[in-house]
Design a protein around this motif. Structure first.
Motif, PDB file in Angstrom:
ATOM      1  N   LEU A   1      47.419 -32.708  86.327  1.00 28.88           N
ATOM      2  CA  LEU A   1      47.011 -31.978  87.526  1.00 28.88           C
ATOM      3  C   LEU A   1      45.576 -31.505  87.333  1.00 28.88           C
ATOM      4  O   LEU A   1      45.278 -30.851  86.332  1.00 28.88           O
ATOM      5  CB  LEU A   1      47.897 -30.734  87.697  1.00 28.88           C
ATOM      6  CG  LEU A   1      49.347 -30.957  88.106  1.00 28.88           C
ATOM      7  CD1 LEU A   1      50.166 -29.695  87.858  1.00 28.88           C
ATOM      8  CD2 LEU A   1      49.435 -31.361  89.567  1.00 28.88           C
TER       9      LEU A   1
ATOM     10  N   VAL B   1      46.363 -35.471  91.446  1.00 30.92           N
ATOM     11  CA  VAL B   1      47.636 -35.552  90.725  1.00 30.92           C
ATOM     12  C   VAL B   1      47.834 -36.960  90.184  1.00 30.92           C
ATOM     13  O   VAL B   1      47.663 -37.944  90.926  1.00 30.92           O
ATOM     14  CB  VAL B   1      48.819 -35.211  91.675  1.00 30.92           C
ATOM     15  CG1 VAL B   1      50.133 -35.224  90.915  1.00 30.92           C
ATOM     16  CG2 VAL B   1      48.606 -33.867  92.359  1.00 30.92           C
TER      17      VAL B   1
ATOM     18  N   VAL C   1      49.700 -27.777  95.359  1.00 32.22           N
ATOM     19  CA  VAL C   1      50.862 -28.266  94.595  1.00 32.22           C
ATOM     20  C   VAL C   1      51.764 -27.068  94.285  1.00 32.22           C
ATOM     21  O   VAL C   1      51.265 -25.997  93.910  1.00 32.22           O
ATOM     22  CB  VAL C   1      50.414 -28.938  93.266  1.00 32.22           C
ATOM     23  CG1 VAL C   1      51.625 -29.286  92.397  1.00 32.22           C
ATOM     24  CG2 VAL C   1      49.597 -30.206  93.547  1.00 32.22           C
TER      25      VAL C   1
END
Ligand SMILES: Cc1cc2nc3c(=O)[nH]c(=O)nc-3n(C[C@H](O)[C@H](O)[C@H](O)COP(=O)(O)OP(=O)(O)OC[C@H]3O[C@@H](n4cnc5c(N)ncnc54)[C@H](O)[C@@H]3O)c2cc1C
Length: 412
Positions: A130, A139, A152
């Motif tokens: 990430l 990602v 996220v």
């Protein structure tokens, strides 16, 4: 452009979050490591604010259709004699067994079915890296692909590895020295409609609960100083359980026998997650990954549902994701802290070491079933499931949701 949100984990918190994100005009994608929705687990109860969230999702009738119809909980001795009974309607229907109990797998399936057409689901994959660029999150996935999302949210449980990618330095697990194995076994004539709780000396518990699928859900819980059992593979865990429960008495041999054939064996070391903060930049956490309170609290499902509701609601109404994450944490912290107030003594009292301790436990349980004592017992058995004022978040199109940059909203 609506905000795109990647959610990791498709059990309870993940699909609930996907539902509310969509309602508030955002575009959720859910990635789940397992190849399909995971069916396993014991009954979980819907109470207090968790139940309110299910109502607000319009899912209460469907949840009611799936309840296990358990009549209550009985403490039994090695000869199967009943030592104490708590009917489901004891303690105002909010005690050991609540009015709205359903299998975890059924609840997860209900949430998945309710959201699968409005959210993108990706099974059999997981996040491996990430990078928060300030403008979004890059990602990388196990399958080799890369994508970019506005935000996220990690909803992948107590042992979340993705949480470690972002929050490892501020995450602390509280362990109770308690391990639990859950699995499904064939129903036998002795099973009936009551949950049966059996204590064996040596801090070992066997719990058998009827389900709504013609089978019985077995739980083996035991206190052990030995760390790392949850990291063993399944045959090693089962071998350990066979040894550890040898000579435990009652229906344990039947349970151990069936355990080896169980399709859904699930083993965990019971713990809590204490995370100093629940977001960093554009990445946040929800449910067990953020604040697991442990099955001892009876609050895991409620916290996951309420957390998902509040997080999506705040993202819907706040222009800035930082403000939304801050408001989510401010609202949820006190509720979580109450739920996490589980005494280290609780599993020790529930699983005595000696026969004398077990006699004391069942005598105390008998006293608790008496009229008048119920209110006192309720103070110990009823978690603070209502201890939060749930805001009403208007759905997108009614002055609620915002786009990626706080712009126009997309109706959910
Ligand atoms: C199979 C199973 C059985 C359970 N049985 C019980 C039970 O009997 N009693 C009880 O009190 N609680 C049980 N739980 C835990 C309970 O569901 C939670 O405490 C509570 O409902 C909060 O749910 P959650 O969605 O936050 O986390 P969880 O329910 O733990 O779900 C986490 C999800 O994330 C997935 N996941 C994990 N790692 C990754 C990754 N790296 N990438 C993508 N996905 C990932 C998992 O497969 C799982 O679907 C069980 C959980 C599972 C997964």
């Amino acid at each position: 452009m609506s905000r795109t949100v990647l959610v990791s984990g498709a059990s309870i918190a993940g699909p609930a979050l996907a539902y509310w994100l969509r309602r508030h005009g955002m575009t959720p994608t859910v990635v789940e490591r397992a190849p399909e929705p995971r069916p396993g687990g014991q009954t979980v109860d819907l109470r207090g604010a968790g139940r309110t969230v299910i109502e607000r999702m319009g899912l209460e009738p469907a949840a009611r259709d799936r309840v296990t119809h358990e009549e209550g909980l009985r403490f039994v001795d090695a000869r199967g004699r009943v030592r104490a009974s708590f009917a489901a309607d004891a303690l105002g229907g909010d005690g050991f067994v609540t009015e709205l109990e359903l299998l975890r797998g059924e609840l997860a399936d209900l949430l998945y079915q309710h959201t699968r057409h409005d959210a993108e689901y990706v099974f059999g994959d997981e996040i491996t890296a990430l990078t928060d660029t300030g403008e979004g999150v890059d990602v990388r996935f196990r399958n080799g692909s890369s994508r970019n999302f506005d935000l996220v949210v990690l909803a992948d449980g107590l042992r979340s590895r993705t949480r470690d990618l972002v929050f490892a330095d501020i995450a602390r697990t509280r362990s109770f020295g308690l391990c639990t194995a859950y699995f499904t076994i064939p129903r036998s004539t002795s099973d009936g409609r009551w949950a049966r709780w059996y204590n064996a000396p040596g801090r070992r518990v066997v719990l058998l609960r009827p389900d709504n699928q013609g089978t019985t859900r077995a739980t083996l819980s035991f206190l052990t100083p030995r760390p790392g059992l949850e990291r063993l593979n399944r045959p090693a865990q089962q071998e350990f359980l066979c040894r550890h429960y040898s000579g435990a008495g009652w229906e344990t041999p039947r349970v151990l026998d069936e355990m080896v054939r169980a399709p859904d064996f699930y083993f965990e070391s019971v713990g809590q997650m204490r995370l100093e903060r629940w977001s960093r930049g554009r990445i946040a956490v929800v449910g067990d990954a953020a604040y697991c309170a442990s099955p001892l609290s009876g609050m895991g499902t409620s916290l996951a549902l309420v957390g998902a509701y509040v997080l999506a609601g705040e993202l819907g109404r706040q222009h800035d994701h930082d403000d939304a994450f801050h408001a989510y944490e401010t609202l949820m912290r006190p509720y979580v802290e109450q739920a996490q107030k589980v005494s280290w003594l609780a599993p020790r009292l529930a699983a005595p070491k000696t026969r004398a301790g077990i006699r004391l436990l069942t005598a105390a349980a008998r006293v608790a079933t008496r009229p008048g004592a119920g209110r006192i017992a309720a103070r110990f058995t009823n978690p603070p499931s209502d201890a939060i004022d749930l805001p009403a978040y208007p759905p997108a199109g009614q002055g609620g949701a915002r786009g990626a940059c706080g712009g126009s909203s997309t109706p959910g």
